[in-house]
Each structure stands twice: as structure tokens, then as C-alpha cells.
Design an enzyme around this catalytic site. Structure first.
Site, PDB file in Angstrom:
ATOM      1  CG  HIS A   1       3.204 -57.097  61.034  1.00 21.69           C
ATOM      2  ND1 HIS A   1       3.952 -57.460  59.951  1.00 21.69           N
ATOM      3  CD2 HIS A   1       3.295 -58.128  61.907  1.00 21.69           C
ATOM      4  CE1 HIS A   1       4.474 -58.666  60.145  1.00 21.69           C
ATOM      5  NE2 HIS A   1       4.089 -59.099  61.330  1.00 21.69           N
ATOM      6  CD  GLU A   2       2.071 -58.227  65.532  1.00 21.83           C
ATOM      7  OE1 GLU A   2       1.489 -59.326  65.551  1.00 21.83           O
ATOM      8  OE2 GLU A   2       3.303 -58.113  65.309  1.00 21.83           O
TER       9      GLU A   2
ATOM     10  CG  HIS B   1       0.196 -62.020  62.449  1.00 27.23           C
ATOM     11  ND1 HIS B   1       0.537 -63.135  61.730  1.00 27.23           N
ATOM     12  CD2 HIS B   1       1.351 -61.316  62.612  1.00 27.23           C
ATOM     13  CE1 HIS B   1       1.842 -63.109  61.460  1.00 27.23           C
ATOM     14  NE2 HIS B   1       2.363 -62.008  61.972  1.00 27.23           N
TER      15      HIS B   1
ATOM     16  CD  GLU C   1       5.559 -62.550  59.303  1.00 24.08           C
ATOM     17  OE1 GLU C   1       5.042 -63.049  60.335  1.00 24.08           O
ATOM     18  OE2 GLU C   1       6.112 -61.426  59.314  1.00 24.08           O
TER      19      GLU C   1
END
Lengths: 481, 481
Positions: free
Chosen positions: A253-254, A257, A283
Site C-alpha cells: 500500500h505505502e 503512495h 489514495e
């Protein structure tokens, strides 16, 4: 030097204060010895104040004015246009109010922490009342005619309206209702039993995986943090306290980003063309990597044998997949699965909307929370700690932030549809853990634009239509239906 | 708000830019992914420029003027007096010159790195010429009547003169001449054979030792760095590439610097009373911990059995002590022992003095270096890489810095004499690895004053006399004679 050149030079100079603050914050979260806390809090406040003062100075206003009259390239015109919009907005906020909001938030966050520990909403209520009051003054300073909550939403998603947000969120809420069918017949309804993997082994595997999926370690780092986060231009953290699988997916997920940050154009850094500040768009990048890519059958088929080899997990691929796609309604948003997560956000959006329309008083919040929670989830939170007190956002004054989570999920699905149209065989890449083509598409259609477009403009440009719930609901039904 | 209060508020605000820069620099050295280098270099330059502009602004001048006329406490008067001195000095330097120096230094440092690798002084010479030229313009802008080199010395040791520096350094040079008697009869003349200890084990032992001798981990950290350093208010680094013993003593050295930083009064931070910028005083703290304390029989008797237990070193206590106190003249300053180190500094001081008196041209430097080196050490460096090209300082424009190393050593010895007068049994503490009383004395007599006193003023106050070579020579003869 032309006015435009002077403006750009000044913007880039001001942005260094933000860069420094970003690093101070990263250090605060990841490296800082505890005794530096007071000094650091002050340093970060002073740098923010400096940046605000400089950006809202008469000098910036005059340069914007003069630059408008100059012969500019299309990109330069964009810089002037977007900067002017933000200048006008921020200039309306008195410095004294910015400072009061920051000091009030610091106190309210401490009070919230204590209140949550002690399950004591009453002790937090006066702080929350004050934070809300200041948020109202802030929004009214920016635009006395617009609905307050709409102005707040736009801090995180420029151009957002209450109506389109409400429409999107309620469509999604309705669409996922029949997906929530907990019960023994549903795969993953029984959580995987805990399984210990030494943290150092996990760290190495996470680092390997981040590199494998395209995270650039020449531009960033992977550290252990209390919360998984992306900070300071793509430095990421994960945590190992939630088990080997969650830490892995936090890393993915990170990394999503971070890749966005890493692909911004350094030549435009400090201007809107080299920044990424729309949190719904941000997001969408993390969700796309985590969900559309990371939870695809193809990627799981790549990941599973490597996990098995490194961690010697005593679970089958089917069990791991079921765990990744489990739907388990619960009280805590940050532990929620991909599907029910949306209901948590919708609850907060509705309450925030009512608060700023003066339809809900602070003292009514706990009951309102629990009532609406029960309607959405079918059961009540056992206490305020697992209810209205669970999130830190309100104590810090971040109203209007939550919807960006759902918008990001929806936009990710819409992007992924466009990606599959462009590259129908993209999942073959995933089965080799390869994101090269995926990232190229994202760089081309999302990353390189920085803050040039509003969410709907970018959605149009990248996917051919403004943001709607359709792609996301389709994706959810495909995967979870 | 009185003018004084406004001044102090402003100084503390400006100092936040310095704080941020300090952290950016720490990160640069210890944590930064390589791809951030360009961006970071720019960020640090912009923050320095900001701080310089703000500190030398008319506003600070006007506040200083007005504050002088107000009723102030003695401490406030000190703040005004010292700030006025620094304001007058820095204000004379045009911002354009500051910028040119910084850009020139960046280019010269790159050229120096390459020149050193290739042992090619000629390629570095034009850069060095330019750096020297700018240093001259800088010093003349500050004071057109003072000797240029004296003005440069004062950047690192406010109040320093060429004459007292020359006197001190030549006294020490003469005094140590007969200590340099290399030969087979001297303990430690044979280096200890290399002995491998896993880095992680060393790191743990270093951390334990730092804590044991009073380094405060709530205020700082110990990390691995390319160079041992103290940065960002007492964060320290050590390196493990020079072997288990040198990394330990680097840690002790840096812990000495760091304790000074940690004991500064946070209430005065951002003003001269809460800063430590005289590098001779700073160096006295690291040297005292490393040498007077760390290489004492008493401390070695404490350290040895613990080293033996942790590292299983196959050496006797006598061998370790001899290694710590070996005198081994060599070409490279940073590898020098406690005694011959001074000769390296004296060489540089003499050359710098002649450069800025226009008695030595850049092209004459390599020969002048080697000639004087031979006079001091009795042999010639084999090449410029081990001669005039070995240090980075000149490429960055740091002229006048080197003498602070010797002054620090001398001041440390003078402090230690005063400490032994006050606590004749202090070495008993050392044999238990206990620095509590030592640190209390240092806090009381050195640390808490921040930048209030010039070096000689502080020496008078703390030890009863201005700085001379006597205590240091006495100490060297006691330990090495």
C-alpha cells in the site's frame, strides 16, 4: 527576471520549508529520541508558520498579478492559475487563526489520547467543540457563502462538493450491502491462526517485495513505524505488530503512495505541477497497488510460493487468498477489510456533514455514532473507545479527510479498468510479480501530472469519464460477489 | 512586547531554520537514500540563505538598537551584546558573496575528491585558488583592517588572534618534540594485529559503553556513519571500518561533544546562551572524554575485562593500553595518535597563515607541505594524496578551523587539572566507569554557559587562567614521557 520566473523561484524557495518539515516529521515518526519531542513540535509549527506567511505575502500576490500579463508557456500558465487559486484561498485565513488551530489541535490530540484510553468521551467533548468551532471559522474565512463542510472537504480534495461526495458514497454503500454476508459458508470467515515470523526475516522479505514491485530504494527507505505511512517524498514505514500478512500489504500500500511521489517531475517540484496534494488521487495509487494488483489471483500465485519458502507458513495458497479477501465486519476502521471499510467512512462522512450543518451537537455524537453504526453494520460498538473515540483525525481538526479513502478506492478501480482496456493481458505480468507496464501506465496517466488536475478532470483524462461508483462496484462484485 | 522580547522571539524563530538544517544534514550523513542528494543540497543551501537573510535584516538591527535602551536582566544584556557582535559581523557579508562561496565550495569539493583519488593536485589548484580568493573577500568584507587569517580563525573560535594561536601551537610543538621517539623500545610501537569482531556485537557494546559513560539516549542516538560525528544536537555516529578499538574511542569522543549539546539550557536555545558554537571549546569536551578520561589507567582497567568478555579479544590489558597510547608518526592526520596529531595541525596552521599573508601561492603548496612535513616528522609524504590533498576542509573554504583541534586538546588538559584539584580522587570514579561527578563539573563550569564566554574568558572562569600550553604539555609528558 520576468515576474513569472521570480514567482517560480519564490515558490520553490518556500517549498523548501515544506520539504524540511516533511523530513522533520519523518524523523519524528521513525528516528527521533523521545526527549526531542517538545523542541521538534515547536520546530514544525514555526516552519509551517513561516511557509504560510511567505506564501500569503503581498509579494506573491503582486507577482501572480504581473505574471498573468506575461507571455507564458501552457505549463507556466497552469502554475499561475493553480497558485492563484491557492493563494486566494490561503490568504483569506488570518495567521492568528492558523496558529490558534494548531495550538488547539495539539491540546485536543493529547486530550483525545487520554479520553480514548479511559473510554471517556465527556473529557474530550470540550476540546472537540473548540476544534469544530475553529474549523467553522476557518471555512467561513475562506468562503462565507459556501457550505462550511464543502470548504473543508476541499482541503483534501480540491473541487470536491458535498453532493457528489454524498452520491458516490451512498451508491457504494448500497452496492456493497449484499456483499456483507458473514457466515460459516464464506471463505475466510475463520481468521488464519496466528503464526510467528521473526521480525528481521519479515523486514528482509518486505524489502525484497517492495523492490520487486518497483519501489525505488535510491529515492526512498523502508523503516519500521508505529503506523504504516509514506512521508518525506516516498519514504515508507510498515509495522510488524499486526502479523506477517498485514505488514506485507501495508508495505505494498505505502509503496503505491511512494511511487507516485517518486514519479513527480523534479523540475517542477515546489510548483503545483511537481506536487501531489489531492489525497483522493494519492489514495488511488496505494489502493490500486494493494488491492487490484496485490490481491489479484495472479499476484497471489507469485507471492505464495515465496512466502512459503521464506516464512515456512503452514497455510495453503487458498487459505492465504481467503484471508486476504475475508469480509469481517468489525468496529475498528483501520482493521477493516476492503469491503466494509467503506461503511466506516460513510458513517464518518454523514456525521461530519451533520456537525457542520449544525444538525448534530458534540454531546450527541456518541449516540449518533452508535445508532448509525448499527444501521450500517447490524450491531452496536461495545463502547466509545471502539466507537466515536477510535480515530485521531477529529482531534487534529481533519474534517473532510475520510471520504478521500473511498474516492481513492473508487478511482483505483476506474483506473484499473482503463489499464485492462489498454493491456488486457496485464495480469500475466502480475503472475511474475512484474509491475513495469502497470507503473508506466500510472506514470503516464496519473503521476506525471502532479497537481495539475482536479480529481474529476484527471479521471476524465485518464479513464475517459468523471469519477463514479460503477467501476468500483463492478470490481468489488467480481472479487467478492 | 518589549523590543528585547521581540528580539528573543525572532532569534528563536530564526534558529529553527538552523535546527531544521542540522537535521537535514544528519539525515544526509546517516539515513538519506542516494537519489535525494541534489534536492537535499539545494534544501540546505536555501535554509542557510533564509537564516542569513533573516538574521542580518534591518529588523534585527532595529530591535538590537531598541533593546539596548531597555531595562534588562544580566542574561538578557548578554544576549543583546553577543548578538550585536555577530549581527555586525555577518551583516557586513553581502548575501551574494555567501551564495558564491557556497556554490564554489560545492564545485571545489567535487574537484578535490577527484583530485585526491587521482593524486592530481594540478586539477584541484584552480578551484582552491578561487576558494581562497573568496575567503579573502569574505574576511575583508568583515574587517578591512584586521589580518585576513585572523578574521577567518574567528569564525571557529571567536576572539582568537593569530599571535596567541601561533604561540600556543609552537609551544606545544616544541614541548612534544622529545616525546616522539619511535623505536622498538617504546610500548605500542608494534600495532596490535587485526582482530575481527562482528559489527552488530560492536554496535551493541558501543551503545552500552556510551550509556555507561553518561550519553543520554533520550536526547540522542548512536548510528553508523562514514565519519564519526556529532550532529543535530547530540546525535552521534561511529564507524566500524577502522577496527573494534577505534570505533569505541570514536564513540567516546563523540559522546563528549554530545553531552555538551545535551546540557545546553533549552530555555535559552536559539540565543547565544543556549548554543555551543566555539569549536575549540567543543573539541575540549570530546578530547577530555576520549583522552584524559578514556585513556586513563583507571578507565582502561574498567573497560578491559568487559571488552575481553564481550569480544573475546586475545590481547592483554597491557597490550590494549599500549595500543591506545602508541606514538606512531604517519602521513595522515585523521589516523594520528594523540601526540603527533598536534604536528599535523601546526603544519596546516602555518601554511594557512602564509597563504592569507600572500606569502605562499597555491601552486607552491604541495612542495611547501612536504618540506615542512619533513621538518616536523623527519620523513616526506610519498605523494600529494597523503600530503596536501588529504583533507577536505580547504576545498569547502574552512580556513582557520584546524587550530581548534589543538586548542581543544590544550583546554581539555587545563580543565582536567582543575577537575583534579576539585576532586583529587576522580580517577576512582573512572575505575568504575562512572562519569557522574566529571559530568557535573563540566556541566557547571563549561556546558551551562553556552556561548556566553570567549575561549580565554571561559578558561579563566573555569580553570583560573587563560589558555596556555602548560597543562597540556604536563599531561602529555605524564602519560607519554
Amino acid at each position: 527576471m520576468s515576474a513569472y520566473e521570480e514567482l517560480e523561484r519564490l515558490l520553490k524557495r518556500i517549498s523548501v520549508l515544506g520539504d524540511a518539515n516533511a523530513l522533520l516529521y519523518w524523523d519524528y515518526e521513525v528516528m527521533m529520541p523521545p526527549g526531542e519531542q517538545d523542541r521538534r513540535t515547536n520546530e514544525m509549527a514555526v516552519l509551517s508558520e513561516f511557509a504560510h506567511e511567505l506564501f500569503t505575502s503581498d509579494q506573491v500576490g503582486a507577482l501572480l498579478e504581473r505574471a498573468t500579463a506575461e507571455a507564458l508557456t501552457p505549463e507556466q500558465r497552469d502554475v499561475v492559475k493553480i497558485t492563484k487559486r491557492r493563494y486566494d484561498r490561503q490568504r483569506r485565513v488570518p495567521a492568528s487563526l492558523v496558529k490558534e488551530m494548531s495550538a488547539t489541535a495539539t491540546r485536543a490530540e493529547l486530550a483525545w489520547k487520554k479520553a480514548r484510553e479511559e473510554n471517556d468521551f465527556a473529557s474530550f467533548a470540550p476540546h472537540l467543540r473548540r476544534v469544530i468551532e475553529l474549523a467553522k471559522r476557518y471555512a467561513q474565512a475562506i468562503d462565507a457563502t459556501a457550505p462550511i463542510y464543502q470548504t473543508l472537504l476541499q482541503d483534501y480534495d480540491e473541487g470536491a462538493t458535498i453532493d457528489e461526495t454524498a452520491t458516490l458514497l451512498s451508491h457504494i454503500a448500497q452496492g456493497i450491502k449484499d456483499l456483507i454476508r458473514p457466515g460459516p459458508d464464506r471463505p475466510g470467515s475463520e481468521p488464519l491462526p496466528p503464526y510467528d515470523v521473526p521480525v528481521e526475516k519479515q523486514r528482509q522479505f518486505n524489502e525484497w517485495l517492495a523492490r520487486q514491485i518497483g519501489y525505488d530504494f535510491t529515492k526512498g527507505r523502508l523503516d519500521t513505524g508505529v503506523h504504516p505511512m509514506t512521508m518525506a517524498f516516498g519514504r515508507i514505514t510498515t509495522r510488524y505488530t499486526d502479523g506477517w500478512l498485514l505488514s506485507l500489504y501495508s508495505t505494498i500500500h505505502e509503496a503505491g503512495h511512494a511511487m507516485y511521489e517518486h514519479n513527480l517531475d523534479p523540475a517542477w517540484h515546489g510548483t503545483p505541477l511537481g506536487q501531489a496534494s489531492n489525497l483522493a488521487i494519492h489514495e488511488s495509487q496505494s489502493r490500486l497497488l494493494e488491492n487490484e494488483f496485490g490481491k489479484s489471483d495472479a499476484f497471489i500465485s507469485f507471492l505464495y510460493p515465496r512466502l512459503k519458502e521464506s516464512y515456512a507458513i503452514p497455510f495453503t495458497e487458498e487459505q492465504v487468498r481467503a484471508e486476504l479477501r475475508a469480509i469481517r465486519p468489525g468496529t475498528i476502521r483501520v482493521n477493516a477489510d476492503e469491503v466494509t471499510y467503506n461503511l466506516h467512512v460513510i458513517l464518518r462522512f454523514e456525521l461530519e456533514r451533520r456537525i457542520f450543518a449544525d444538525q448534530l451537537a458534540v454531546e450527541e455524537l456518541p449516540a449518533a455514532w452508535n445508532d448509525r453504526f448499527e444501521e450500517l453494520f447490524g450491531f452496536r460498538p461495545p463502547n466509545d473507545k471502539e466507537g466515536v473515540l477510535q480515530d485521531t483525525h477529529w482531534s487534529g481538526g481533519a474534517f473532510g479527510y475520510f471520504p478521500t479513502y473511498v474516492k481513492g478506492s473508487a478511482f483505483a478501480a476506474q483506473q484499473y479498468e482503463a489499464i485492462k482496456r489498454a493491456m488486457p493481458d496485464i495480469e500475466e505480468d502480475f503472475s511474475r510479480g512484474d509491475t513495469t507496464r502497470l507503473r508506466a501506465w500510472l506514470r503516464e496517466h496519473i503521476h506525471r501530472h502532479g497537481d495539475l488536475y482536479l480529481l474529476n478532470e484527471l479521471a476524465e483524462k485518464a479513464t475517459g469519464k468523471p469519477l463514479t461508483a460503477d467501476s468500483y462496484l463492478h470490481y468489488l462484485h467480481e472479487r467478492y460477489g
